[in-house]
Each structure stands twice: as C-alpha cells, then as structure tokens.
Design a protein around this motif. Structure first.
Motif, PDB file in Angstrom:
ATOM      1  N   ILE A  58      -0.575  -4.491  -2.553  1.00 23.44           N
ATOM      2  CA  ILE A  58       0.380  -3.623  -3.224  1.00 23.44           C
ATOM      3  C   ILE A  58       1.145  -4.514  -4.196  1.00 23.44           C
ATOM      4  CG2 ILE A  58       2.367  -2.105  -2.960  1.00 23.44           C
ATOM      5  CD1 ILE A  58      -0.076  -0.915  -1.691  1.00 23.44           C
ATOM      6  N   PHE A  59       1.114  -4.181  -5.458  1.00 25.29           N
ATOM      7  CA  PHE A  59       1.685  -5.066  -6.469  1.00 25.29           C
ATOM      8  C   PHE A  59       3.145  -4.768  -6.778  1.00 25.29           C
ATOM      9  CE2 PHE A  59      -2.157  -7.136  -7.069  1.00 25.29           C
ATOM     10  CZ  PHE A  59      -3.193  -6.265  -7.351  1.00 25.29           C
ATOM     11  N   LEU A  60       3.506  -3.499  -6.706  1.00 25.77           N
ATOM     12  CA  LEU A  60       4.859  -3.125  -7.108  1.00 25.77           C
ATOM     13  C   LEU A  60       5.805  -3.209  -5.921  1.00 25.77           C
ATOM     14  CD1 LEU A  60       4.217   0.017  -9.345  1.00 25.77           C
ATOM     15  CD2 LEU A  60       4.780  -2.301 -10.090  1.00 25.77           C
ATOM     16  N   ASP A  61       6.873  -3.980  -6.088  1.00 26.56           N
ATOM     17  CA  ASP A  61       7.871  -4.080  -5.016  1.00 26.56           C
ATOM     18  C   ASP A  61       8.491  -2.717  -4.720  1.00 26.56           C
ATOM     19  OD1 ASP A  61       9.129  -7.357  -6.004  1.00 26.56           O
ATOM     20  OD2 ASP A  61       7.467  -6.778  -4.696  1.00 26.56           O
ATOM     21  N   SER A  62       8.575  -1.880  -5.747  1.00 29.98           N
ATOM     22  CA  SER A  62       9.244  -0.585  -5.586  1.00 29.98           C
ATOM     23  C   SER A  62       8.458   0.381  -4.698  1.00 29.98           C
ATOM     24  CB  SER A  62       9.489   0.055  -6.946  1.00 29.98           C
ATOM     25  OG  SER A  62       8.265   0.307  -7.609  1.00 29.98           O
ATOM     26  N   VAL A  63       7.179   0.109  -4.455  1.00 31.22           N
ATOM     27  CA  VAL A  63       6.382   1.029  -3.629  1.00 31.22           C
ATOM     28  C   VAL A  63       5.953   0.402  -2.308  1.00 31.22           C
ATOM     29  CG1 VAL A  63       5.526   2.122  -5.734  1.00 31.22           C
ATOM     30  CG2 VAL A  63       4.088   0.455  -4.537  1.00 31.22           C
ATOM     31  N   LYS A  64       6.252  -0.870  -2.121  1.00 29.22           N
ATOM     32  CA  LYS A  64       5.885  -1.515  -0.849  1.00 29.22           C
ATOM     33  C   LYS A  64       6.582  -0.820   0.308  1.00 29.22           C
ATOM     34  CE  LYS A  64       4.694  -6.055  -2.686  1.00 29.22           C
ATOM     35  NZ  LYS A  64       5.046  -7.484  -2.800  1.00 29.22           N
ATOM     36  N   GLY A  65       5.807  -0.593   1.359  1.00 33.84           N
ATOM     37  CA  GLY A  65       6.329   0.128   2.510  1.00 33.84           C
ATOM     38  C   GLY A  65       6.196   1.628   2.389  1.00 33.84           C
ATOM     39  N   ARG A  66       5.854   2.109   1.193  1.00 31.55           N
ATOM     40  CA  ARG A  66       5.696   3.558   0.983  1.00 31.55           C
ATOM     41  C   ARG A  66       4.265   3.934   0.615  1.00 31.55           C
ATOM     42  NH1 ARG A  66       8.189   5.928  -3.122  1.00 31.55           N
ATOM     43  NH2 ARG A  66       8.386   4.079  -4.457  1.00 31.55           N
ATOM     44  N   PHE A  67       3.577   3.071  -0.094  1.00 33.36           N
ATOM     45  CA  PHE A  67       2.207   3.348  -0.545  1.00 33.36           C
ATOM     46  C   PHE A  67       1.216   2.507   0.243  1.00 33.36           C
ATOM     47  CE2 PHE A  67       3.048   4.725  -5.257  1.00 33.36           C
ATOM     48  CZ  PHE A  67       4.009   5.627  -4.820  1.00 33.36           C
ATOM     49  N   THR A  68       0.074   3.103   0.524  1.00 39.86           N
ATOM     50  CA  THR A  68      -0.994   2.401   1.232  1.00 39.86           C
ATOM     51  C   THR A  68      -2.319   2.716   0.565  1.00 39.86           C
ATOM     52  OG1 THR A  68       0.221   2.648   3.324  1.00 39.86           O
ATOM     53  CG2 THR A  68      -2.108   2.041   3.462  1.00 39.86           C
ATOM     54  N   ILE A  69      -3.120   1.684   0.361  1.00 34.21           N
ATOM     55  CA  ILE A  69      -4.451   1.885  -0.208  1.00 34.21           C
ATOM     56  C   ILE A  69      -5.489   1.716   0.894  1.00 34.21           C
ATOM     57  CG2 ILE A  69      -4.755  -0.543  -0.870  1.00 34.21           C
ATOM     58  CD1 ILE A  69      -6.197   0.477  -3.414  1.00 34.21           C
TER      59      ILE A  69
END
Length: 123
Positions: A58-69
């Motif tokens: 996950i590259f964006l700090d703003s989505v870490k913990g919210r987005f999963t690939i």
C-alpha cells in the motif's frame, strides 16, 4: 492482447466500503505485477500493488489500514477492498499491469491500463 477491466466503483457514503475488481484477459495474471492507481490533480498516484513476486504494498499513507489488495489467479482478478471511505478518496481508479517483478508506485512502470472506474464518496 492484454486487457484489463475494472468494476465495482460507485457512489458511497463516508464510512462505507467498496470492492473494486480488475479482471485480466489475454494473459496469465500470475505472470504480471498489478497496480491500482487513482487520478489526482497532479497525475495518477499509486495506491497499491500486488507483484508477481508475491509482494503486496500500500503506497499511500492516507489509505493504509483502510485499503487491502488481493489477487485470485484462478479468476485472473485483482481486488482492492476499500473500507472506511472518505470524501478525499473520490477519484477514478485504474488498474494496470507490469512485467516488473516487484511493485512500483510509478505509473510509467506500467504498460497496460484499464479504462477506470469512478469512486465517489459523498453524503
């Protein structure tokens, strides 16, 4: 011919969830690194990546913990699960394929792109 088709976008309220799908055709998914990008005013920013080496990022700090690939090679599909969505997540989301062995956050490293799917987070 390498083709990628995104789906799963739409309108969701803040705090909601969406799962984006990127279905590949014309190639075996496990031979490629797949990235998710979103269109920002300054260009396409790398959101997440699943590499052929097995690495996920996950590259964006703003989505870490919210987005999963995740990927399902048997279905030739990569998913982006997006939870706790915020209005600032609103964008067109693209998936892209690369022959690089490892993940990259840079759009220029990816040669094949889908048409994009719109995600709108609004009340």
């Amino acid at each position: 011919q390498v083709q990628l088709v995104e789906s799963g976008g739409g309108l969701v309220q803040p705090g909601g969830s969406l799962r984006l799908s990127c279905e590949a055709s014309g190639f075996a998914l496990d031979d490629y690194t797949i990235g998710w990008f979103r269109q920002a005013p300054e260009g396409r920013e790398g959101v997440s990546c699943s590499s052929m080496s097995g690495d996920v990022q996950i590259f964006l700090d703003s989505v870490k913990g919210r987005f999963t690939i995740s990927r399902d090679n048997t279905k030739n599909t990569v998913y982006l699960q997006m939870n706790s969505l915020k209005p600032e997540d609103t964008a067109v989301y693209y998936c892209a394929a690369s022959r690089h062995y490892y993940c990259s956050p840079f759009a220029n490293d990816f040669r094949s792109w889908g048409q994009g799917t719109q995600v709108t987070v609004s009340s």
